[in-house]
Scaffold this active site. Structure first.
Site, short mmCIF file in Angstrom:
data_model
loop_
_atom_site.label_atom_id
_atom_site.label_comp_id
_atom_site.label_asym_id
_atom_site.label_seq_id
_atom_site.Cartn_x
_atom_site.Cartn_y
_atom_site.Cartn_z
N VAL A 127 0.83 -1.20 0.00
CA VAL A 127 0.00 0.00 0.00
C VAL A 127 0.87 1.26 0.00
O VAL A 127 0.56 2.25 -0.66
CB VAL A 127 -0.96 -0.02 1.21
CG1 VAL A 127 -1.68 1.30 1.36
CG2 VAL A 127 -1.97 -1.16 1.06
N GLU A 128 2.00 1.21 0.71
CA GLU A 128 2.85 2.40 0.79
C GLU A 128 3.59 2.71 -0.51
O GLU A 128 3.71 3.86 -0.89
CB GLU A 128 3.86 2.25 1.93
CG GLU A 128 3.26 2.29 3.32
CD GLU A 128 2.59 3.63 3.62
OE1 GLU A 128 2.96 4.64 3.03
OE2 GLU A 128 1.68 3.64 4.48
N SER A 129 4.11 1.69 -1.16
CA SER A 129 4.97 1.97 -2.32
C SER A 129 4.85 0.91 -3.41
O SER A 129 5.75 0.80 -4.24
CB SER A 129 6.43 2.07 -1.88
OG SER A 129 6.90 0.80 -1.41
N TYR A 171 -7.56 2.97 5.32
CA TYR A 171 -6.19 2.48 5.16
C TYR A 171 -5.98 1.21 5.98
O TYR A 171 -5.47 0.20 5.48
CB TYR A 171 -5.22 3.58 5.61
CG TYR A 171 -3.77 3.18 5.61
CD1 TYR A 171 -2.97 3.40 4.50
CD2 TYR A 171 -3.18 2.61 6.74
CE1 TYR A 171 -1.64 3.05 4.50
CE2 TYR A 171 -1.85 2.26 6.76
CZ TYR A 171 -1.08 2.48 5.64
OH TYR A 171 0.24 2.13 5.64
#
Ligand code: CA
Length: 416
Positions: free
Chosen positions: A145-147, A327
């Site tokens: 999800v972050e990168s 999230y």
């Protein structure tokens, strides 16, 4: 047992802003309003103001242990970047509904890429899981999800982005302190200035840590002497694990479960041991048994009739990484999918009217006036607002699903 009114046990704020344009990540920061925007700063500083800012910063940085050599190498030739402030100002006024967010965050392609990365990094992941007690699928999900598993950590130079935000006094001193932390990282030699990149808002590398988060939680797992969240997958994944451990991850618990509530389920008793939920007829949607130990609470992110979850304290740990409920749900569900679990089964109320940020703020103010809510009127949904909505619903004899709707706001504010 989860105390319904307790704040989650996590750091006060993840102090992370998001590169809203690049991403499918929700923005956890308060949404802009004209009044707040004035307080937040945000105008591009003049050349002379920027020079004054850098000179004062240099004094504080050197006093804090950053060498003049490091400082001058990092800031030499740096000018404010108007694009950074334009991105920050352009952050979406309306958060996307959780179901739309999940479609992007837990897309089939991402699941496939995550499973491939899990296979390729098996030994590394096992070692990290053994050391920190956080399951590999959770680490992969956060990384995804972050990168997108390291593929999109951002290419904006962090020092320039932070210097721009700090000099503009966007959110007061927050970014000045992050800039000082970034300089401390450079002083320590974890990364060369040219390789210190990330989002428009200063979140760095494959894990999107702000510099202060990096200083407190990043680790060198591959043992080369550098905490490298930009190019070392082992360091990136272990840094996520160390952060979750520091936030209080409980190795014995899942983040939560999709469940089916039995007909007539009493929503006024929504926090209990998992075994008590099982006795009341709550069943996991995938048919597996609920664990015999641990506590949880009912979470209905689309209201009664939409998907139902039991969430544990580990859900709040994920929210320590990013305060958005969407999230945390996306990370938890993606982790389940990467571990071989099924898609969510219940339909979302995707056509239903929703409250925007201003509507949520009005609801928060109304609940506060009734003595039911003591949090900030920031237009953000979260555990405190959910709790206040439940208390209002229980008082009014409504279905206590904790879901904030336009109808609920109108009833509270006595609008026709
Ligand atoms: Ca390393």
């Amino acid at each position: 047992m989860i105390a319904p009114l307790a704040e989650p046990a996590r750091v006060p704020s993840p102090v992370r802003e998001r590169d809203a344009a690049s991403t499918d990540k929700p923005d956890p920061s308060p949404q802009p309003s004209p009044a707040r925007e004035r307080g937040r700063g945000g105008a591009v500083p003049s050349a002379s103001a920027f020079t004054t800012f850098i000179e004062a910063l240099r004094v504080d940085a050197v006093a804090g242990g950053v060498s003049a050599t490091t400082f001058d190498a990092a800031l030499r030739g740096v000018a404010p970047d108007p694009a950074v402030l334009a991105r920050i100002r352009g952050q979406s006024e309306f958060g996307r509904p959780v179901w739309e967010y999940l479609v992007g965050a837990v897309a089939p392609g991402r699941i496939a890429r995550g499973r491939a990365r899990a296979a390729a990094l098996g030994a590394t992941l096992s070692g990290i899981e053994a050391r920190y007690g956080v399951p590999a699928p959770v680490l992969l999900a956060l990384w995804g999800v972050e990168s997108d598993f390291g593929a999109s950590g951002g290419t904006v130079p962090t020092i320039r982005a932070l210097a721009t935000l700090a000099a503009a006094r966007h959110r007061g001193d927050l970014f000045r302190n992050e800039l000082l932390a970034a300089l401390a990282i450079l002083e320590r030699g974890d990364v060369a200035p040219a390789r210190m990149t990330g989002s428009w808002a200063g979140a760095m590398g494959q894990v999107q840590f702000l510099p202060s988060t990096f200083l407190a939680h990043a680790v060198d797992f591959d043992g080369d002497g550098h905490r490298d969240i930009w190019t070392s997958e082992a360091d990136a994944l272990a840094s996520i694990a160390a952060y979750l451990k520091d936030l209080g991850w409980n190795p014995g618990l899942s983040w939560g479960y999709e469940v089916r509530l039995p007909p007539g389920f009493d929503l006024t008793h929504y926090a209990a041991d998992l075994s008590a939920f099982a006795r009341r007829g709550v069943r996991r949607a995938d048919g597996a048994a609920l664990p015999g130990t641990g506590s949880a609470s009912v979470f209905l992110p689309g209201g009664i009739g939409g998907p139902a979850f039991l969430i544990t304290d580990n859900f709040e740990v994920i929210r320590g990484y990013n305060t958005s409920d969407s999230y945390a749900l996306a990370v938890g569900h993606l982790a389940d999918r990467l571990g071989g679990g099924p898609p969510l089964t219940a339909p979302w109320p995707s056509g239903a009217a929703r409250l925007d940020t201003a509507g949520l703020q009005a609801l928060q103010q109304g609940l506060a006036a009734e003595g039911l809510y003591a949090g900030a009127s920031d237009g953000r949904a979260g555990p405190k607002l959910r709790e206040a909505v439940r208390r209002y619903q229980i008082r009014e004899g409504l279905t206590a699903d904790g879901y904030a709707t336009p109808a609920l706001r109108d009833r509270l504010l006595r609008r026709p």
